[in-house]
Design an enzyme around this catalytic site. Structure first.
Site, mmCIF file in Angstrom:
data_model
loop_
_atom_site.group_PDB
_atom_site.id
_atom_site.type_symbol
_atom_site.label_atom_id
_atom_site.label_comp_id
_atom_site.label_asym_id
_atom_site.label_seq_id
_atom_site.Cartn_x
_atom_site.Cartn_y
_atom_site.Cartn_z
ATOM 1 C CG HIS A 94 -1.751 1.202 1.275
ATOM 2 N ND1 HIS A 94 -3.011 1.263 0.531
ATOM 3 C CD2 HIS A 94 -1.556 2.492 1.986
ATOM 4 C CE1 HIS A 94 -3.343 2.495 0.801
ATOM 5 N NE2 HIS A 94 -2.768 3.122 1.541
ATOM 6 C CG ASP A 173 -11.878 3.303 5.156
ATOM 7 O OD1 ASP A 173 -11.828 4.215 5.749
ATOM 8 O OD2 ASP A 173 -11.828 3.169 3.864
ATOM 9 N NE ARG A 180 -10.808 10.289 7.780
ATOM 10 C CZ ARG A 180 -9.865 9.607 7.331
ATOM 11 N NH1 ARG A 180 -10.119 8.533 6.989
ATOM 12 N NH2 ARG A 180 -8.482 10.170 7.187
ATOM 13 C CB SER A 195 -8.980 5.006 6.766
ATOM 14 O OG SER A 195 -9.161 5.201 5.287
ATOM 15 C CE LYS A 199 -9.160 1.752 2.740
ATOM 16 N NZ LYS A 199 -9.301 2.967 2.563
HETATM 17 N N1 URA Z 1 -6.081 6.515 2.080
HETATM 18 C C1 URA Z 1 -6.999 5.870 2.753
HETATM 19 O O1 URA Z 1 -7.450 4.850 2.336
HETATM 20 N N2 URA Z 1 -7.387 6.423 3.803
HETATM 21 C C2 URA Z 1 -6.949 7.571 4.468
HETATM 22 O O2 URA Z 1 -7.204 8.038 5.489
HETATM 23 C C3 URA Z 1 -6.108 8.163 3.728
HETATM 24 C C4 URA Z 1 -5.513 7.778 2.532
#
Ligand code: URA
Length: 433
Positions: A94, A173, A180, A195, A199
């Site tokens: 990621h 999320d 957000r 967040s 995932k």
């Molecule tokens: N990427 C995400 O998935 N969530 C965040 O809060 C910031 C970047």
């Protein structure tokens, strides 16, 4: 198995406003309070305004590590945790996002060629940063909206698959992120950790490598802020019993030679075909991929997979399995160089402005409903330390509509000074394990 934290003990019913007030006044929340909020919000029992108020209170007062962990866990458990066939090592990577960051597109086929399954749930462009899903959708026919079942099938058969978030994965999320985004609560460490990690943990991979960027083109502007984010994400992952490593990487200038959706896909095809070797992009991609191989105890044959054409073949196999055909990428009608306004050395680049210039050309969204022009963008950007003469190209622009604003933004983004640059940015600054 989750180490170190017991199941929450539910206390007396609580009022959402009491929980918000507690955080507003700087107190630590319990796991039960956090879970009560996340579960209620996911079910739709708790309205957006209360969730937004809590998110803002968290932005001002922060969360300690336990609270961040509990928040992550409540968000993971708001949906499904993917159940993979036993017997294969699964790993994902990621990135916190940047300009010209196409590392996922190189890493997925490379690592899949080594016998590791790579299921990647990726995102769209966010602010000035490009999104892997938008890049993939530049490939005619490519489908990113697969069901969880299709995602599992392609990961199992091809070895890698890149999709967008599905409604089953961390639905809390999905809802919270949208909230957000419109309540100025994105840039907040515990909320970002929960967040991203919710995932990734719901994806249920064995190993996760994180590319945590810092600089003018990153969420985190300073090395210190990105280090704190990296440490928190690594710790959350470890508590879940995952193998996790983060590399802190520089995002003070675009990564690689192309910026823009179809252009970046073309750059990846060229690299995997051995036709192009942008050093910065390859150094970061190969370092991240090497960490994934190390998790699984696999030998590092990444260079060979490029020279043999095996990684390119795997990339095409994945594209084909997801309905795409990369032989006809969209191409912009016009190209023109953007001239340097003065002679000198490149001392800095406001990299976010390059991302916003791509959006100004139509290559990203100004509002969520915007359609993207996949063909537009930039290539061959001058980098920090380079010498330019007045009128010499800073980069080459690909465009389909009036590019005046984008051109001005790019010229303003470059800091050109008379004296040579003594310190070039270091690409990989920390390894956090
Ligand atoms: N990427 C995400 O998935 N969530 C965040 O809060 C910031 C970047």
């Amino acid at each position: 198995m989750l180490a170190g934290i017991g199941r929450p003990r539910y206390t007396a019913p609580m009022l959402p406003a009491q929980v918000i007030q507690k955080k507003r006044d700087g107190h630590r929340l319990t796991e039960a309070e956090i879970r009560f909020f996340i579960e209620g919000f996911t079910r739709g029992d708790l309205p957006d305004y209360q969730m937004a108020a809590l998110a803002m209170a968290v932005c001002f007062q922060g969360m300690n590590f336990d609270e961040t962990m509990w928040l992550t866990r409540a968000m993971v458990e708001s949906g499904k945790v993917v159940d993979w066939k036993p017997g294969n090592f699964l790993a994902d990577k990621h990135s916190t996002g940047g300009i010209g960051d196409k590392t996922s597109l190189l890493i997925a086929p490379l690592v899949a060629c080594c016998g590791i399954r790579v299921p990647m749930i990726s995102g769209r462009g966010l602010g000035p940063t490009g999104g892997t899903l938008d890049k993939l959708e530049a490939i005619p026919g490519f489908r990113t909206g697969l069901s969880l079942t299709e995602f599992q099938r392609i990961t199992d058969t091809v070895g890698c698959c890149l999709i967008g978030a599905t409604p089953e994965i961390a639905p809390a999320d999905r809802k919270l992120y949208a909230l957000r985004d419109v309540t100025a609560t994105v840039s907040c460490l515990p909320l970002i950790v929960a967040s991203i990690m919710s995932k990734k943990l719901a994806e249920n991979v064995d190993g996760l490598v994180l590319d945590v960027k810092w600089g003018t083109g990153a969420f985190m502007r300073t090395r210190q802020a990105s280090l704190e984010l990296a440490r928190a994400m690594v710790e959350v992952g470890k508590r879940y019993g995952k193998k996790v490593v983060a590399l802190q990487t520089d995002m003070n200038q675009p990564l690689g030679e192309k910026i823009g959706n179809a252009l970046e896909i073309q750059e990846c095809l060229d690299i995997l075909a051995g036709k192009s070797r942008p050093k910065d992009l390859l150094d970061v991609s190969l370092a991240l991929a090497a960490e994934m191989l190390q998790f699984a105890g696999k030998p590092n044959d990444l260079e060979k997979l490029i020279t043999s054409g095996a990684a390119l073949e795997k990339f095409h196999e994945m594209i084909h399995a997801q309905g795409g055909n990369a032989s006809k990428l969209p191409v912009a009608k016009h190209q023109r160089p953007i001239p340097a306004p003065k002679s000198g050395y490149i001392h800095g680049i406001s990299c976010d402005q390059i991302g916003y210039a791509v959006i100004a050309l139509g290559g990203g969204r100004k509002v969520a409903s915007d359609k993207i022009d996949f063909a537009v963008g930039f290539e061959h950007p001058k980098k920090i330390g380079d010498r330019v003469e007045c009128g010499e190209p800073l980069l080459l622009m690909h465009y389909n509509s009036d590019p005046t604003d984008a051109e001005r933004m790019v010229q303003a983004a470059y800091d050109i000074q008379d004296q040579p640059v003594t310190h070039k940015p270091q690409l990989i600054t920390e390894r956090i394990a």
